[in-house]
Design a protein around this motif. Structure first.
Motif, PDB file in Angstrom:
ATOM      1  N   PHE A  50       9.769   5.979  -7.790  1.00 21.02           N
ATOM      2  CA  PHE A  50       9.663   5.861  -6.333  1.00 21.02           C
ATOM      3  C   PHE A  50       8.239   6.145  -5.862  1.00 21.02           C
ATOM      4  CE2 PHE A  50      10.503   7.518  -1.930  1.00 21.02           C
ATOM      5  CZ  PHE A  50      10.897   6.309  -1.386  1.00 21.02           C
ATOM      6  N   HIS A  51       7.533   6.988  -6.606  1.00 22.35           N
ATOM      7  CA  HIS A  51       6.147   7.321  -6.246  1.00 22.35           C
ATOM      8  C   HIS A  51       5.273   6.067  -6.125  1.00 22.35           C
ATOM      9  CE1 HIS A  51       2.471   9.647  -5.940  1.00 22.35           C
ATOM     10  NE2 HIS A  51       1.970   9.028  -6.993  1.00 22.35           N
ATOM     11  N   LEU A  52       5.537   5.064  -6.946  1.00 27.17           N
ATOM     12  CA  LEU A  52       4.781   3.812  -6.879  1.00 27.17           C
ATOM     13  C   LEU A  52       4.876   3.195  -5.488  1.00 27.17           C
ATOM     14  CD1 LEU A  52       3.342   1.290  -8.124  1.00 27.17           C
ATOM     15  CD2 LEU A  52       5.628   0.475  -8.751  1.00 27.17           C
ATOM     16  N   TYR A  53       6.078   3.177  -4.917  1.00 27.27           N
ATOM     17  CA  TYR A  53       6.300   2.565  -3.606  1.00 27.27           C
ATOM     18  C   TYR A  53       5.700   3.429  -2.492  1.00 27.27           C
ATOM     19  CZ  TYR A  53       9.121  -0.500  -6.366  1.00 27.27           C
ATOM     20  OH  TYR A  53       9.504  -1.395  -7.322  1.00 27.27           O
ATOM     21  N   VAL A  54       5.698   4.742  -2.709  1.00 31.61           N
ATOM     22  CA  VAL A  54       5.043   5.634  -1.746  1.00 31.61           C
ATOM     23  C   VAL A  54       3.538   5.357  -1.745  1.00 31.61           C
ATOM     24  CG1 VAL A  54       4.485   8.042  -1.202  1.00 31.61           C
ATOM     25  CG2 VAL A  54       6.817   7.420  -1.871  1.00 31.61           C
ATOM     26  N   CYS A  55       2.953   5.174  -2.922  1.00 30.68           N
ATOM     27  CA  CYS A  55       1.514   4.868  -3.004  1.00 30.68           C
ATOM     28  C   CYS A  55       1.194   3.543  -2.312  1.00 30.68           C
ATOM     29  CB  CYS A  55       1.058   4.828  -4.466  1.00 30.68           C
ATOM     30  SG  CYS A  55       0.949   6.458  -5.233  1.00 30.68           S
ATOM     31  N   ALA A  56       2.054   2.549  -2.501  1.00 28.98           N
ATOM     32  CA  ALA A  56       1.833   1.254  -1.838  1.00 28.98           C
ATOM     33  C   ALA A  56       1.925   1.410  -0.320  1.00 28.98           C
ATOM     34  CB  ALA A  56       2.857   0.235  -2.337  1.00 28.98           C
ATOM     35  N   ALA A  57       2.927   2.129   0.141  1.00 30.94           N
ATOM     36  CA  ALA A  57       3.078   2.357   1.591  1.00 30.94           C
ATOM     37  C   ALA A  57       1.897   3.149   2.138  1.00 30.94           C
ATOM     38  CB  ALA A  57       4.391   3.096   1.860  1.00 30.94           C
ATOM     39  N   PHE A  58       1.426   4.107   1.345  1.00 33.99           N
ATOM     40  CA  PHE A  58       0.289   4.944   1.745  1.00 33.99           C
ATOM     41  C   PHE A  58      -0.978   4.093   1.890  1.00 33.99           C
ATOM     42  CE2 PHE A  58      -3.046   8.201   0.601  1.00 33.99           C
ATOM     43  CZ  PHE A  58      -2.868   9.002   1.726  1.00 33.99           C
ATOM     44  N   LEU A  59      -1.175   3.179   0.976  1.00 37.26           N
ATOM     45  CA  LEU A  59      -2.340   2.293   1.047  1.00 37.26           C
ATOM     46  C   LEU A  59      -2.278   1.399   2.278  1.00 37.26           C
ATOM     47  CD1 LEU A  59      -4.936   1.291  -0.372  1.00 37.26           C
ATOM     48  CD2 LEU A  59      -3.509  -0.372  -1.591  1.00 37.26           C
ATOM     49  N   ILE A  60      -1.115   0.811   2.511  1.00 37.45           N
ATOM     50  CA  ILE A  60      -0.949  -0.120   3.643  1.00 37.45           C
ATOM     51  C   ILE A  60      -1.082   0.618   4.976  1.00 37.45           C
ATOM     52  CG2 ILE A  60       0.584  -1.832   4.706  1.00 37.45           C
ATOM     53  CD1 ILE A  60      -0.590  -2.507   1.866  1.00 37.45           C
ATOM     54  N   GLU A  61      -0.756   1.912   4.973  1.00 35.44           N
ATOM     55  CA  GLU A  61      -0.896   2.736   6.177  1.00 35.44           C
ATOM     56  C   GLU A  61      -2.323   2.678   6.724  1.00 35.44           C
ATOM     57  OE1 GLU A  61      -0.380   5.607   9.181  1.00 35.44           O
ATOM     58  OE2 GLU A  61       1.176   4.582   8.008  1.00 35.44           O
ATOM     59  N   TRP A  62      -3.293   2.514   5.822  1.00 41.14           N
ATOM     60  CA  TRP A  62      -4.701   2.523   6.221  1.00 41.14           C
ATOM     61  C   TRP A  62      -5.292   1.106   6.284  1.00 41.14           C
ATOM     62  CZ3 TRP A  62      -5.484   7.182   7.953  1.00 41.14           C
ATOM     63  CH2 TRP A  62      -4.719   8.222   7.420  1.00 41.14           C
ATOM     64  N   ARG A  63      -4.432   0.143   6.496  1.00 46.35           N
ATOM     65  CA  ARG A  63      -4.841  -1.270   6.482  1.00 46.35           C
ATOM     66  C   ARG A  63      -6.004  -1.542   7.452  1.00 46.35           C
ATOM     67  NH1 ARG A  63      -3.835  -6.532   8.378  1.00 46.35           N
ATOM     68  NH2 ARG A  63      -3.257  -7.933   6.662  1.00 46.35           N
ATOM     69  N   LYS A  64      -5.847  -1.076   8.680  1.00 51.09           N
ATOM     70  CA  LYS A  64      -6.865  -1.342   9.702  1.00 51.09           C
ATOM     71  C   LYS A  64      -8.215  -0.758   9.285  1.00 51.09           C
ATOM     72  CE  LYS A  64      -7.908  -0.335  14.561  1.00 51.09           C
ATOM     73  NZ  LYS A  64      -7.440   0.404  15.767  1.00 51.09           N
TER      74      LYS A  64
END
Length: 328
Positions: A263-277
């Motif tokens: 699940f950590h993999l998906y958290v890392c992906a979500a974390f990265l996308i959080e800073w998209r702007k």
């Protein structure tokens, strides 16, 4: 502090008797966060360290705590031997760097606890031994088990003021729960750290499917995922988030069947996308890398972590369960 939801008190006045729920129910209710009052016993249960059967708990705890201090008596003196002195030296160097801004972790008594935990773990796991990053993984368990005895601010508490037996119990429980965690991700720390290499590749593949703009932006500026995501995997995002957020994150990781390993993999992906702007506003390699290695989460709390986990769950549902439908 938020009040504990009604169902936690079905455990029988909270911290002493989690008795009305089986493990499946406990995982389900823990996913969205565990109240501070019952977090220590819940983490022991979710990690598999404490048996669900209440009649066996005291016996198991005594046996495991005695076993840990048996290891100390048997092995700790060997830290200065030729075979182990390099391992101990690296641990001794890394401990003061563990959460350097939190006074709790600068106390000599706490640093000695961490040295013992990490040294015993390392010599009992020769396939990996001690690797930098493992030192971070003790801290959430130590803080949570300490919080059972401290009502005020844990981060400034003088651990030496606790009774010696209490200190010993916190140390042993932290060792065993960290061991259970590492059992599930040990390939992260074996030679060449293949587990982390594979997870970083998986993150790159996942991001290429969920946000082509970010993925192509990294390519354009020659940013390699390993340059920022290695630490995300090696330290389970602990260097990117305040400790309070890590603890909340770990409520969910322990509630998930493969929280730390999958699940950590998906958290890392979500974390990265959080800073998209912010990512897409950078105009050179150096700016991008500085941002990715110093993301501004200092003011994050439970709300931000909750949103991050919800997005990670959505990504997992979409891509883990039906990955072929979303391939480019």
């Amino acid at each position: 502090m938020a009040f504990a939801p009604w169902w936690w008190w079905g455990y029988g006045m909270g911290r002493n008797k989690l008795q009305t729920m089986n493990t499946i129910e406990l995982r389900k209710h823990s996913w969205s966060g565990i109240p501070r009052e019952v977090r220590p016993i819940t983490w022991r249960l979710l990690s598999g360290y404490l048996p669900v059967n209440m009649e066996r708990r005291d016996l198991v705890l005594k046996r495991k705590r005695d076993e840990y201090f048996g290891f100390i008596e048997q092995y700790y003196h060997s830290r200065t031997d030729e075979t182990y002195k390099d391992t101990y030296r690296q641990i001794h160097i890394d401990i003061p760097r563990t959460n350097p801004l939190i006074p709790l972790f600068q106390q000599p008594a706490v640093q000695e606890v961490f040295e013992r935990i990490l040294f015993i773990w390392a010599i009992r796991h020769p396939a990996s031994g001690y690797v930098q990053g493992i030192n971070d993984l003790v801290t959430p368990f130590f803080v949570v088990f300490l919080s059972e005895f401290v009502e005020e601010d844990v981060e400034n508490f003088d651990v030496a003021s606790l009774p010696l037996d209490t200190q010993r119990n916190i140390e042993a429980d932290s060792f065993w729960c960290m061991t259970k965690l590492l059992d599930g991700i040990q390939d992260n720390y074996t030679f060449a750290q293949p587990g982390i290499q594979n997870k970083v590749k998986a993150l790159e593949e996942l991001v290429s499917r969920i946000d082509e703009d970010i993925h192509n932006y990294f390519k354009r500026y020659e940013v390699e995922y390993l340059q920022f995501a290695f630490r995300w995997m090696n330290n389970l995002l602990m260097r990117e988030l305040p400790l309070r957020c890590t603890i909340r994150l770990w409520d969910t990781y322990q509630a998930e069947q493969e929280g730390f390993s999958h699940f950590h993999l998906y958290v890392c992906a979500a974390f990265l996308i959080e800073w998209r702007k912010e990512i897409l506003s950078m105009v050179d390699f150096q700016g991008l890398l500085m941002l990715l290695q110093n993301l501004p989460t200092i003011h994050w709390g439970n709300e931000e972590v909750g949103l991050l986990l919800a997005e990670a769950y959505r990504l997992k549902y979409m891509f883990a369960d039906a990955p072929n439908h979303y391939k480019r």
